[in-house]
Design an enzyme around this catalytic site. Sequence first.
Site, PDB file in Angstrom:
ATOM      1  N   ASN A  21     125.066 -55.854  33.911  1.00 18.29           N
ATOM      2  CA  ASN A  21     125.805 -56.481  32.807  1.00 18.29           C
ATOM      3  C   ASN A  21     126.296 -57.855  33.253  1.00 18.29           C
ATOM      4  O   ASN A  21     126.252 -58.179  34.437  1.00 18.29           O
ATOM      5  CB  ASN A  21     127.020 -55.631  32.413  1.00 18.29           C
ATOM      6  CG  ASN A  21     126.642 -54.428  31.565  1.00 18.29           C
ATOM      7  OD1 ASN A  21     125.741 -54.484  30.739  1.00 18.29           O
ATOM      8  ND2 ASN A  21     127.336 -53.325  31.780  1.00 18.29           N
TER       9      ASN A  21
ATOM     10  N   HIS B 177     122.344 -51.893  23.115  1.00 16.14           N
ATOM     11  CA  HIS B 177     121.509 -53.001  23.633  1.00 16.14           C
ATOM     12  C   HIS B 177     120.297 -53.282  22.742  1.00 16.14           C
ATOM     13  O   HIS B 177     119.197 -53.542  23.244  1.00 16.14           O
ATOM     14  CB  HIS B 177     121.050 -52.714  25.075  1.00 16.14           C
ATOM     15  CG  HIS B 177     122.177 -52.622  26.056  1.00 16.14           C
ATOM     16  ND1 HIS B 177     122.764 -53.729  26.608  1.00 16.14           N
ATOM     17  CD2 HIS B 177     122.849 -51.553  26.550  1.00 16.14           C
ATOM     18  CE1 HIS B 177     123.750 -53.346  27.420  1.00 16.14           C
ATOM     19  NE2 HIS B 177     123.825 -52.028  27.402  1.00 16.14           N
TER      20      HIS B 177
ATOM     21  N   TYR C 247     118.750 -43.097  30.854  1.00 19.42           N
ATOM     22  CA  TYR C 247     117.869 -44.207  30.476  1.00 19.42           C
ATOM     23  C   TYR C 247     116.407 -43.769  30.323  1.00 19.42           C
ATOM     24  O   TYR C 247     115.765 -44.085  29.316  1.00 19.42           O
ATOM     25  CB  TYR C 247     118.027 -45.379  31.449  1.00 19.42           C
ATOM     26  CG  TYR C 247     119.276 -46.193  31.196  1.00 19.42           C
ATOM     27  CD1 TYR C 247     120.540 -45.610  31.254  1.00 19.42           C
ATOM     28  CD2 TYR C 247     119.206 -47.541  30.890  1.00 19.42           C
ATOM     29  CE1 TYR C 247     121.690 -46.338  31.009  1.00 19.42           C
ATOM     30  CE2 TYR C 247     120.358 -48.286  30.641  1.00 19.42           C
ATOM     31  CZ  TYR C 247     121.597 -47.680  30.707  1.00 19.42           C
ATOM     32  OH  TYR C 247     122.729 -48.401  30.456  1.00 19.42           O
TER      33      TYR C 247
END
Length: 498
Positions: free
Chosen positions: A133, A60, A343
């Site tokens: 997404n 990303h 994350y």
Amino acid sequence: MHSLYVESWLSSLGCPYASNITSIQVRNGSGGGLVLLQDTQLIETLAHFSRERIPERVVHAKAAGAFGVFEVTHNCTDITSASFLSSIGKKTEVLLRVSTVGPERGSADTVRDVHGWAMKLYTDQGNLDWVFNNTPIFFIRDPIKFPSLNRSHKRHPRTNMTDANMFWDFHVGNPEGIHEIMHLFSDRGTPASIRHMNAYSGHTYKFTKEDGSFKYVKIHIKSHLGVANLTREAAVKLAGENPDYLVQDLYDAIESGSYPNYNVYVQVMDPREAETYKWNIFDMTKVWPHKDFPLRQIGRLTLTRNPRNYFVDIEQASFSPSTMVPGFAPSADPVLQARMFAYPDAARYRLGVNYQQLPTNASRSPVYCPFERDGFMNFSENYGDDPNYVGSSLRPTTFATDSQGKGRIASTVTEHEKWVGEACSFTTHITEEDFEQAAALWEVLGRESGHQERFIGNVADHLRGVTDSRLRNMVYDLFSHVNSVLGDSIQIATEASL
Ligand code: NDP
């Protein structure tokens, strides 16, 4: 400090200096000169330039971003006690970052890829990140495969080029991803703009209430403009002509006052239904069909403001599915659980342990977390002399409680989910069920004129990069398992193009 116009040059430490246009030199007539170590500003200027980059996101990396507003449009207090959803008309500031997944930060954004949709809602009870997404499902259901999946879509360790052999080898060996492959090679793999894109939670989450009850939910964000996509040919052409095509489209639209709008919906499932439902709701490769769980609108998203500074607002932004507010909670989806670790871990590596204090990540509501303090680049007051240990009798701390007086707030309730089991290695068994929804999507594509033909062309164009005929045959078999005509058509189109 932030003004564009200053009366004299000021160093990063506030000291006036003569100029940053010339270095200080000992000159020899009109010829060359010796620069001096005492020219602090020269050294600072060069040293800072070498350090301008922070680690690029491993996935990303290429993105567009904007700020906006989420507004509640429909009452949903029957299924969640989340404060930001508590009344119709309530507004919450939002940051959105939309990205491709595999390619690097400088890559073209019209390349075929899943697109990430990371959204930070700065709610009045702390931040909520929706890290979604533009596809409703994903390639894997076991998080241990995540690095392998992504490497297979990136550069080959020897050639430093993306590699169709590697790509298809991964997917033939991990066929639970066939449903997502069907999405990727449909027209939606190359969106016409971020304004024309839908987004999906993919994972099952929970809406929780203070009484301890909850519902399973999947979230859908749908463009007001409807979905529009680029053809393969147009996407390839744009990648050469304007590698920032999607970034520019969003930026220009917002600058011109044409604010992108999206409706936000949930599919809602009672926990009891989950026990007997045909599909495992913790398997991220499966949707909940609309006919079983219709969409229920809860809100609207409008993007209204471009970033003032990309690095500060977007590059330094970090998102994590673990960033949750009371009323919204995780499910037992293994991929979600792993992302909740991975994350923030990536943010600590990329931005440092105090990444939450950066302006774009900071909560707009009060923060009190004295047990996380110190660390690199701590910009805060660091809680002064408040106790840095739990259980102080000198300065007792009170925590938020739910209406039942439980020690923790509602987002951690575990009613219904009582887990007893054997710790074991989880094998991803592939069954016929893994092809059912992929086949359903093939039928959905058939509703739109020419889409199935374009899909075949999109796959064949990629597959002809596979040099190993044995591997190509395995890919034809994989698609034949979805639909025999599809497999045959891909084989004919691919082999004809070699
Ligand atoms: P439905 O006929 O009720 O829904 C089909 C959905 O497919 C549409 O609502 C639309 O979702 C989406 N769609 C339409 N065209 C495309 C396309 N070209 N590429 C990708 N998606 C498209 O059937 P089901 O709910 O039973 O789902 C059938 C299949 O549709 C699924 O297997 C899945 O692959 C796909 N799908 C399903 C979604 C779901 O949550 N049930 C969501 C998206 C796709 P949307 O309105 O969100 O654009």
